[in-house]
Design a protein around this motif. Sequence first.
Motif, mmCIF file in Angstrom:
data_model
loop_
_atom_site.group_PDB
_atom_site.id
_atom_site.type_symbol
_atom_site.label_atom_id
_atom_site.label_comp_id
_atom_site.label_asym_id
_atom_site.label_seq_id
_atom_site.Cartn_x
_atom_site.Cartn_y
_atom_site.Cartn_z
ATOM 1 N N ASP A 31 -43.900 112.661 55.152
ATOM 2 C CA ASP A 31 -42.744 111.845 55.514
ATOM 3 C C ASP A 31 -42.841 111.277 56.931
ATOM 4 O OD1 ASP A 31 -42.500 114.241 56.798
ATOM 5 O OD2 ASP A 31 -40.377 114.534 56.318
ATOM 6 N N ALA A 32 -44.017 111.387 57.561
ATOM 7 C CA ALA A 32 -44.187 110.859 58.916
ATOM 8 C C ALA A 32 -44.114 109.336 58.899
ATOM 9 C CB ALA A 32 -45.518 111.311 59.494
ATOM 10 N N VAL A 33 -43.278 108.784 59.762
ATOM 11 C CA VAL A 33 -43.144 107.323 59.837
ATOM 12 C C VAL A 33 -43.385 106.868 61.271
ATOM 13 C CG1 VAL A 33 -41.569 107.100 57.887
ATOM 14 C CG2 VAL A 33 -40.642 107.450 60.185
ATOM 15 N N GLY A 34 -43.873 105.640 61.388
ATOM 16 C CA GLY A 34 -44.157 105.097 62.697
ATOM 17 C C GLY A 34 -43.388 103.819 62.948
ATOM 18 N N VAL A 35 -44.009 102.910 63.669
ATOM 19 C CA VAL A 35 -43.400 101.626 63.996
ATOM 20 C C VAL A 35 -43.112 100.853 62.702
ATOM 21 C CG1 VAL A 35 -43.811 99.412 65.134
ATOM 22 C CG2 VAL A 35 -44.515 101.535 66.244
ATOM 23 N N CYS A 36 -41.956 100.219 62.655
ATOM 24 C CA CYS A 36 -41.516 99.444 61.473
ATOM 25 C C CYS A 36 -41.433 100.321 60.231
ATOM 26 C CB CYS A 36 -42.438 98.261 61.207
ATOM 27 S SG CYS A 36 -42.664 97.155 62.592
ATOM 28 N N ASP A 37 -41.162 101.613 60.428
ATOM 29 C CA ASP A 37 -41.055 102.562 59.313
ATOM 30 C C ASP A 37 -42.339 102.661 58.505
ATOM 31 O OD1 ASP A 37 -38.418 103.253 59.918
ATOM 32 O OD2 ASP A 37 -37.628 101.550 58.790
ATOM 33 N N ALA A 49 -60.138 111.537 65.070
ATOM 34 C CA ALA A 49 -59.401 110.663 64.154
ATOM 35 C C ALA A 49 -58.368 109.881 64.943
ATOM 36 C CB ALA A 49 -58.717 111.485 63.056
ATOM 37 N N ALA A 50 -57.910 108.780 64.347
ATOM 38 C CA ALA A 50 -56.850 107.979 64.942
ATOM 39 C C ALA A 50 -55.620 108.049 64.051
ATOM 40 C CB ALA A 50 -57.295 106.526 65.093
ATOM 41 N N LEU A 51 -54.453 108.200 64.666
ATOM 42 C CA LEU A 51 -53.185 108.122 63.934
ATOM 43 C C LEU A 51 -52.824 106.642 63.803
ATOM 44 C CD1 LEU A 51 -51.217 110.896 65.849
ATOM 45 C CD2 LEU A 51 -52.026 111.045 63.488
ATOM 46 N N LEU A 67 -40.589 101.366 70.438
ATOM 47 C CA LEU A 67 -41.027 102.284 71.488
ATOM 48 C C LEU A 67 -40.677 103.727 71.139
ATOM 49 C CD1 LEU A 67 -39.794 100.057 74.420
ATOM 50 C CD2 LEU A 67 -42.168 100.691 74.075
ATOM 51 N N GLN A 68 -39.490 103.927 70.581
ATOM 52 C CA GLN A 68 -39.048 105.278 70.203
ATOM 53 C C GLN A 68 -39.915 105.844 69.087
ATOM 54 O OE1 GLN A 68 -34.924 104.635 69.285
ATOM 55 N NE2 GLN A 68 -34.364 104.235 71.420
ATOM 56 N N ALA A 69 -40.256 105.005 68.101
ATOM 57 C CA ALA A 69 -41.094 105.470 66.992
ATOM 58 C C ALA A 69 -42.483 105.862 67.496
ATOM 59 C CB ALA A 69 -41.199 104.383 65.928
ATOM 60 N N HIS A 70 -43.028 105.058 68.397
ATOM 61 C CA HIS A 70 -44.344 105.326 68.992
ATOM 62 C C HIS A 70 -44.329 106.684 69.700
ATOM 63 C CE1 HIS A 70 -48.113 104.103 71.107
ATOM 64 N NE2 HIS A 70 -47.588 104.796 72.110
ATOM 65 N N ALA A 71 -43.339 106.886 70.570
ATOM 66 C CA ALA A 71 -43.250 108.126 71.347
ATOM 67 C C ALA A 71 -42.929 109.322 70.454
ATOM 68 C CB ALA A 71 -42.191 107.987 72.437
ATOM 69 N N HIS A 72 -42.043 109.124 69.478
ATOM 70 C CA HIS A 72 -41.628 110.228 68.605
ATOM 71 C C HIS A 72 -42.820 110.792 67.841
ATOM 72 C CE1 HIS A 72 -38.889 112.621 66.162
ATOM 73 N NE2 HIS A 72 -39.519 112.181 65.079
ATOM 74 N N LEU A 73 -43.665 109.915 67.332
ATOM 75 C CA LEU A 73 -44.828 110.376 66.575
ATOM 76 C C LEU A 73 -45.796 111.134 67.483
ATOM 77 C CD1 LEU A 73 -46.402 110.348 63.858
ATOM 78 C CD2 LEU A 73 -47.586 108.333 64.736
ATOM 79 N N LEU A 74 -46.077 110.576 68.652
ATOM 80 C CA LEU A 74 -47.023 111.214 69.560
ATOM 81 C C LEU A 74 -46.482 112.538 70.096
ATOM 82 C CD1 LEU A 74 -48.235 108.068 71.504
ATOM 83 C CD2 LEU A 74 -49.589 109.454 69.925
#
Length: 259
Positions: A31-37, A49-51, A67-74
Amino acid sequence: MASSKETTDEPQVSGVYVYGIVPADVETEEDAVGVCDGSVSTVKHGDIAALVSEISVDRPLGKPEDLQAHAHLLDGTSRVAPVLPLRFGAVMTDEDAVEEELLAAHADEFAAALEELEGRAQYVVKGRYVEKAILREVIDENEQAGKLRDTIRDQPEDATRDARMALGEIVSNAIVAKRDEDTAKVVEALTSLTDSVNVREPTHEEEAAQVAVLVEVARQDELEKAVGALAEEWDGRVDMRLLGPLAAYDFVVTAKPEG
């Protein structure tokens, strides 16, 4: 393998957003989501590896939620594994480009950096002066400030404009000096936990300190106690906060790849 830069008659509509570099054995949550869901996955090359996630290339980046999605994942990843964050906005043409032009091209460098980060994460210690307390402290310590305060008291603003400006300058200069002293005290309190410290520039005029440190996650309790001791000493004078664990933005951020 076909080149990722092969020309086609159709314009490219999607690309691959790259968040950071991790060990190859890191598994992303379903369920991990990034930028633009976008759904997050990994592109692997040897031990690294690269995320990544897919992104529309005609969609501009830079919204707060991006920006929040980027930081939240990292930051979430940093809790379980070492991660080398890339600067926000890293987009490459496709997964082949990620593997060949990013991972393969910098494999030794990334592997060495990940090894240094093993078991560590970034934490940020922030202190904000309590406005009334720091103003009282400055006036008590500065005779001229006290006189200006008395001049201003119960007088119309227009009639005391110069005095107010003079007092404001005294307070501002005093806070800068106090910030230097208090930041040095924060750094001293954390030196037994780490030798990796970055003093950040203030982001608010009443900021007492903002210090990033790279600390072993296993020593987080010790870090919390050190910050807690400062908070107790400065109770009513400085509001203290501890943020983390975070990705090591202040220490190992990797430049954006040329996509």
